[in-house]
Design an enzyme around this catalytic site. Sequence first.
Site, PDB file in Angstrom:
ATOM      1  N   ASP A  34      -6.688   1.286  17.243  1.00  0.00           N
ATOM      2  CA  ASP A  34      -6.276   0.198  16.343  1.00  0.00           C
ATOM      3  C   ASP A  34      -6.129  -1.067  17.162  1.00  0.00           C
ATOM      4  OD1 ASP A  34      -4.895  -1.393  14.228  1.00  0.00           O
ATOM      5  OD2 ASP A  34      -4.769   0.557  13.255  1.00  0.00           O
ATOM      6  N   ALA A  36      -3.755  -3.131  16.215  1.00  0.00           N
ATOM      7  CA  ALA A  36      -2.284  -3.225  16.131  1.00  0.00           C
ATOM      8  C   ALA A  36      -1.670  -2.139  17.019  1.00  0.00           C
ATOM      9  CB  ALA A  36      -1.840  -3.030  14.678  1.00  0.00           C
ATOM     10  N   GLY A  75      -9.951  -1.773   9.298  1.00  0.00           N
ATOM     11  CA  GLY A  75     -10.365  -2.915   8.477  1.00  0.00           C
ATOM     12  C   GLY A  75      -9.227  -3.379   7.601  1.00  0.00           C
ATOM     13  N   HIS A 115     -11.955   0.458  -5.338  1.00  0.00           N
ATOM     14  CA  HIS A 115     -12.291  -0.937  -5.639  1.00  0.00           C
ATOM     15  C   HIS A 115     -13.786  -1.243  -5.461  1.00  0.00           C
ATOM     16  CE1 HIS A 115      -8.161  -1.762  -6.467  1.00  0.00           C
ATOM     17  NE2 HIS A 115      -7.819  -1.158  -5.349  1.00  0.00           N
ATOM     18  N   TYR A 139     -13.053  -7.426  -1.058  1.00  0.00           N
ATOM     19  CA  TYR A 139     -12.707  -6.147  -0.422  1.00  0.00           C
ATOM     20  C   TYR A 139     -13.562  -5.019  -1.012  1.00  0.00           C
ATOM     21  CZ  TYR A 139      -9.920  -1.880   0.346  1.00  0.00           C
ATOM     22  OH  TYR A 139      -9.515  -0.609   0.663  1.00  0.00           O
ATOM     23  N   LYS A 143     -16.551  -2.412   0.615  1.00  0.00           N
ATOM     24  CA  LYS A 143     -16.630  -0.947   0.525  1.00  0.00           C
ATOM     25  C   LYS A 143     -18.005  -0.512   0.024  1.00  0.00           C
ATOM     26  CE  LYS A 143     -12.576  -0.264   2.184  1.00  0.00           C
ATOM     27  NZ  LYS A 143     -12.437   0.296   3.542  1.00  0.00           N
ATOM     28  N   SER A 168      -5.272   5.934  -4.260  1.00  0.00           N
ATOM     29  CA  SER A 168      -4.088   5.285  -3.680  1.00  0.00           C
ATOM     30  C   SER A 168      -3.400   6.311  -2.792  1.00  0.00           C
ATOM     31  CB  SER A 168      -3.113   4.843  -4.780  1.00  0.00           C
ATOM     32  OG  SER A 168      -3.790   4.103  -5.790  1.00  0.00           O
TER      33      SER A 168
HETATM   34  C1  15L Z   1      -7.099   0.337  -1.826  1.00  0.00           C
HETATM   35  O1  15L Z   1      -8.280   0.436  -1.513  1.00  0.00           O
HETATM   36  C2  15L Z   1      -6.111  -0.350  -0.953  1.00  0.00           C
HETATM   37  O2  15L Z   1      -6.453  -0.252   0.413  1.00  0.00           O
HETATM   38  C3  15L Z   1      -4.705   0.140  -1.154  1.00  0.00           C
HETATM   39  O3  15L Z   1      -3.842  -0.801  -0.569  1.00  0.00           O
HETATM   40  C4  15L Z   1      -4.336   0.379  -2.637  1.00  0.00           C
HETATM   41  O4  15L Z   1      -4.116  -0.842  -3.232  1.00  0.00           O
HETATM   42  C5  15L Z   1      -5.410   1.173  -3.342  1.00  0.00           C
HETATM   43  O5  15L Z   1      -6.711   0.725  -3.077  1.00  0.00           O
HETATM   44  C6  15L Z   1      -5.189   1.223  -4.862  1.00  0.00           C
HETATM   45  O6  15L Z   1      -6.104   0.918  -5.626  1.00  0.00           O
HETATM   46  O7  15L Z   1      -4.103   1.602  -5.259  1.00  0.00           O
END
Ligand code: 15L
Length: 275
Positions: A34, A36, A75, A115, A139, A143, A168
């Site tokens: 990472d 971080a 990411g 998403h 975002y 993906k 989630s």
């Molecule tokens: C995701 O792809 C996000 O990374 C996460 O933070 C959530 O928001 C999740 O989707 C979701 O749809 O609940």
Amino acid sequence: MVTERILITGAAGIVGTLMRSRLAAPDRTLRLLDIAPIPPSDSDERVELVTASVTDAAAMEAACADVDAVIHLGGHSLERPWAEILDVNINGTHVVLEAARRAGVRRVVLASSNHAVGYYQRSSGEAGDYLFPQPDTYYGVSKVALEALGSLYASRYGMDVIAVRIGSCFEKPRDARMLSTWLSPDDGARLFEACLSAPSPGFRVVWGVSDNTRRWFSLTEAGALGYKSQDDSEVFAEEVLAEKGELDPASPAYTHLGGAWCGPDFDTAVKEAGR
Ligand code: 15L
């Protein structure tokens, strides 16, 4: 007993942190990467810690040395301005796949997301095995690009690449929508184990969710890899609904797979342009 080494990118993030103890095994070393800070290991935990960005090609190639598989979780995990998504999520995924190829890693598991298909209406019932992309945000676009890059590396180089469209993944569902989209951490680990061990999967796109009573997504594709969910968000339903309430049936949070991400709060173009 053959010791395997798994590289996990984004190891300090939410999913990476939840997976760290769950993917530990006596015959396995986890190389945790990472940008971080990653919490140090305690006792006899078999981990190697690497501080690097997924956009650093040289560092990624070094991190892929002597690795049996990569789980790429790194990411941005939320919507960001286009330039950041392009650099970290899209370019970063290319860097990871290319580093894996150069280092001879044969299997890569990619964290995709609901998403990627967030703009689908969910009124038609359970979302089937594969939905053509319909991203809800930059975002989400990243993906879709991640899935496309995975497909390219599988087709051209014969690598096994599995993109998991995660719902989630949190310790507990945080609102009414997550009663449908929740992937329990234990199920997440079960799914990643299936992705690591399924014989010759080639390229796959699977949903990453638990067997929730209110589930919107099919488990068939993940089941074909050997995944068997053991959790159901329903055990949290009373508590979540008492605290957060039911979804408004008129809101995108209710009508679309991507939930609120389809609504105005996630209109990054207008936010960036100011119009
Ligand atoms: C995701 O792809 C996000 O990374 C996460 O933070 C959530 O928001 C999740 O989707 C979701 O749809 O609940």
